[in-house]
Motif scaffolding. Structure first.
Motif, PDB file in Angstrom:
ATOM      1  N   LYS A  26       1.028  -1.201   0.058  1.00 46.60           N
ATOM      2  CA  LYS A  26       0.024   0.134   0.041  1.00 46.60           C
ATOM      3  C   LYS A  26       0.938   1.235  -0.013  1.00 46.60           C
ATOM      4  CE  LYS A  26      -3.683   2.214   2.452  1.00 46.60           C
ATOM      5  NZ  LYS A  26      -4.013   2.670   3.722  1.00 46.60           N
ATOM      6  N   LYS A  27       0.757   2.163  -1.101  1.00 45.36           N
ATOM      7  CA  LYS A  27       1.201   3.507  -1.059  1.00 45.36           C
ATOM      8  C   LYS A  27       0.855   4.386   0.282  1.00 45.36           C
ATOM      9  CE  LYS A  27       1.801   4.058  -5.802  1.00 45.36           C
ATOM     10  NZ  LYS A  27       1.446   4.946  -6.941  1.00 45.36           N
ATOM     11  N   GLN A  28       1.776   5.006   0.863  1.00 45.76           N
ATOM     12  CA  GLN A  28       1.579   6.010   1.746  1.00 45.76           C
ATOM     13  C   GLN A  28       1.478   7.374   1.167  1.00 45.76           C
ATOM     14  OE1 GLN A  28       0.589   4.963   5.164  1.00 45.76           O
ATOM     15  NE2 GLN A  28       0.890   3.077   4.344  1.00 45.76           N
ATOM     16  N   ILE A  29       0.470   8.241   1.880  1.00 46.24           N
ATOM     17  CA  ILE A  29       0.541   9.560   1.435  1.00 46.24           C
ATOM     18  C   ILE A  29       1.603  10.243   2.314  1.00 46.24           C
ATOM     19  CG2 ILE A  29      -0.826  11.626   1.142  1.00 46.24           C
ATOM     20  CD1 ILE A  29      -3.435   9.875   0.609  1.00 46.24           C
ATOM     21  N   ALA A  30       2.167  11.216   1.753  1.00 43.99           N
ATOM     22  CA  ALA A  30       3.283  11.931   2.603  1.00 43.99           C
ATOM     23  C   ALA A  30       2.500  12.708   3.673  1.00 43.99           C
ATOM     24  CB  ALA A  30       4.081  12.972   1.674  1.00 43.99           C
ATOM     25  N   PRO A  31       3.250  12.661   4.929  1.00 45.77           N
ATOM     26  CA  PRO A  31       2.672  13.301   5.983  1.00 45.77           C
ATOM     27  C   PRO A  31       2.468  14.683   5.891  1.00 45.77           C
ATOM     28  CG  PRO A  31       4.563  12.637   6.481  1.00 45.77           C
ATOM     29  CD  PRO A  31       4.617  12.243   5.180  1.00 45.77           C
ATOM     30  N   LYS A  32       1.383  15.457   6.758  1.00 41.32           N
ATOM     31  CA  LYS A  32       1.260  16.902   6.586  1.00 41.32           C
ATOM     32  C   LYS A  32       2.261  17.798   6.496  1.00 41.32           C
ATOM     33  CE  LYS A  32      -3.448  18.619   7.230  1.00 41.32           C
ATOM     34  NZ  LYS A  32      -4.638  18.744   7.966  1.00 41.32           N
TER      35      LYS A  32
END
Length: 174
Positions: free
Chosen positions: A2-8
């Motif tokens: 699963k790809k992770q979206i970059a943190p805020k």
């Protein structure tokens, strides 16, 4: 994986394409009723403009331009391995893990990379030089195993040859 979206804290506050004419040119390649077909080329453009990854603000902007939800843009971007949803190193190493490459020992190549760079899959070296990914089919099965580094393809790779390639890249960046 699963790809992770970059943190805020890594996401830019805003995003706009640098050349609106380029957006129009891409969209005009498709009939007006199929404007949404420009989604993937716009993702590529956003990724190019953002140093190899696509921030959430860019996905929202693409959604606005194409009149689709940001979630729809995210679904496409997260499905394909060629889009990165978080920052990557200067050199993105992609190791093919499809059956022909695996049968030709791509797992040994992957382990050599992990050992040499001291990182695991989906990680970036501390100097932000290399990011390691596994992907499905790089399209050169007869010359397996295949490793792609940025836009360069390396065929018939061995653990020794990939370490040699990475050593050259490292030395050129010192």
């Amino acid at each position: 994986m699963k790809k992770q979206i970059a943190p805020k804290d890594l996401q830019p506050e805003n995003f706009s394409f640098s050349d609106p004419k380029q957006i129009t040119k891409i969209i005009n390649k498709y009939p007006p009723e199929y404007k949404k077909s420009a989604l993937m080329p716009l993702l590529f453009l956003a990724q190019e403009e953002c140093n190899g990854w696509i921030p959430t603000k860019a996905m929202a902007e693409i959604g606005r331009i194409l009149n689709v939800t940001p979630l729809h843009v995210l679904e496409v971007a997260s499905f394909y391995s060629m889009y990165n949803l978080s920052p990557i190193g200067k050199y993105h190493i992609q190791v093919c893990q499809t059956t022909p490459c695996w049968l030709c020992q791509s797992d040994n190549v992957l382990n050599a990379i992990k050992s040499f760079l001291e990182i695991d899959v989906s990680h970036t070296t501390e100097d932000n030089l290399f990011t390691l990914s596994v992907v499905e089919c790089l399209g050169a099965c007869t010359n397996a195993p295949i490793v792609q580094i940025n836009n360069d393809f390396h065929e018939n790779v061995t653990p020794e040859s990939i370490v040699s390639i990475l050593t050259c890249i490292k030395n050129d960046n010192m």
